[in-house]
Scaffold this motif. Sequence first.
Motif, PDB file in Angstrom:
ATOM      1  N   GLY A   1       1.225  -1.042  -0.164  1.00  0.00           N
ATOM      2  CA  GLY A   1       0.242   0.062   0.038  1.00  0.00           C
ATOM      3  C   GLY A   1       0.930   1.109   0.011  1.00  0.00           C
ATOM      4  N   GLY A   2      -0.142   2.399   0.623  1.00  0.00           N
ATOM      5  CA  GLY A   2       0.910   4.056   0.128  1.00  0.00           C
ATOM      6  C   GLY A   2       1.244   4.134  -1.039  1.00  0.00           C
ATOM      7  N   SER A   3       0.958   5.526  -1.349  1.00  0.00           N
ATOM      8  CA  SER A   3       2.135   6.391  -2.704  1.00  0.00           C
ATOM      9  C   SER A   3       2.660   5.995  -2.678  1.00  0.00           C
ATOM     10  N   ALA A   4       3.290   6.035  -4.126  1.00  0.00           N
ATOM     11  CA  ALA A   4       5.332   6.239  -4.355  1.00  0.00           C
ATOM     12  C   ALA A   4       4.993   6.917  -5.943  1.00  0.00           C
TER      13      ALA A   4
ATOM     14  N   VAL B   1       3.512  12.060  -3.114  1.00  0.00           N
ATOM     15  CA  VAL B   1       3.452  10.842  -2.537  1.00  0.00           C
ATOM     16  C   VAL B   1       4.660  10.646  -1.205  1.00  0.00           C
ATOM     17  N   ASP B   2       4.049   9.828  -0.551  1.00  0.00           N
ATOM     18  CA  ASP B   2       4.806   9.022   0.509  1.00  0.00           C
ATOM     19  C   ASP B   2       6.531   8.914  -0.051  1.00  0.00           C
ATOM     20  N   ALA B   3       6.957   7.625  -0.758  1.00  0.00           N
ATOM     21  CA  ALA B   3       8.089   7.146  -0.875  1.00  0.00           C
ATOM     22  C   ALA B   3       8.314   6.783  -2.852  1.00  0.00           C
TER      23      ALA B   3
ATOM     24  N   ARG C   1      10.149   4.002  -5.098  1.00  0.00           N
ATOM     25  CA  ARG C   1      10.755   2.988  -5.183  1.00  0.00           C
ATOM     26  C   ARG C   1      11.345   2.568  -6.817  1.00  0.00           C
TER      27      ARG C   1
ATOM     28  N   ARG D   1      12.092  -3.932   0.606  1.00  0.00           N
ATOM     29  CA  ARG D   1      11.101  -4.235   0.945  1.00  0.00           C
ATOM     30  C   ARG D   1      10.278  -5.652   0.497  1.00  0.00           C
TER      31      ARG D   1
ATOM     32  N   GLU E   1      12.238   0.708  -1.521  1.00  0.00           N
ATOM     33  CA  GLU E   1      12.029   1.792  -0.910  1.00  0.00           C
ATOM     34  C   GLU E   1      12.605   3.103  -0.162  1.00  0.00           C
TER      35      GLU E   1
ATOM     36  N   PRO F   1      11.740   6.648   1.412  1.00  0.00           N
ATOM     37  CA  PRO F   1      10.520   7.383   2.320  1.00  0.00           C
ATOM     38  C   PRO F   1      11.100   9.394   1.657  1.00  0.00           C
TER      39      PRO F   1
END
Length: 179
Positions: free
Chosen positions: A88-91, A123-125, A127, A149, A174, A176
């Motif tokens: 999950g999460g935005s990247a 976004v948060d990360a 990748r 990851r 990944e 942050p």
Amino acid sequence: MNGSTVWAGDQVSFRPAAEEHTHQVLDVLDEAAGWLGDRGIRQWPDRFPPGWVAGAIGRGETWLVDVGDKTAGTVTLDWADALWADVGGSAGYVHRLAVRRWARGLGAVVLGWAEDRARQRGVDALRLDCVAHNRSLRDYYEGRGFLHRGDARWPGLPGQRAEDVPVLWMSRYERPVAR
């Protein structure tokens, strides 16, 4: 890193690759693939077919990196990747990052630029992935603050992702995005 910075005393700039730049993108990728192949690393195909980059170029996701007046590298930055579907999460997702041999060391600048773009997008990360057996590239990413990851099975070489080819193990990384 909005648009340009300095590296090794020269101006570095990023420009979107358009269809007419496909040969420049492929030249950089093919040089990098050849260098990897000479070292026994099967990260990419020996030569990239134009179809592997055409879609990303058409969507405005592929960039050329210029040092002074010479093309030094290329990178694709997009906002979704099926290899990460279980996370999950935005990247932002970095693909096909390559620099010419004379521009060795420029990769850190390109990753910084990609992180800046990801930050602008909110976004948060950031990748990326590479074949699991490419230990030197994995060490490179880890040395730049990317956390492993996990590994995932995927059909084909990165960029290929076809069902009719052997399965590869891909290492996912990944970092942050700093706010």
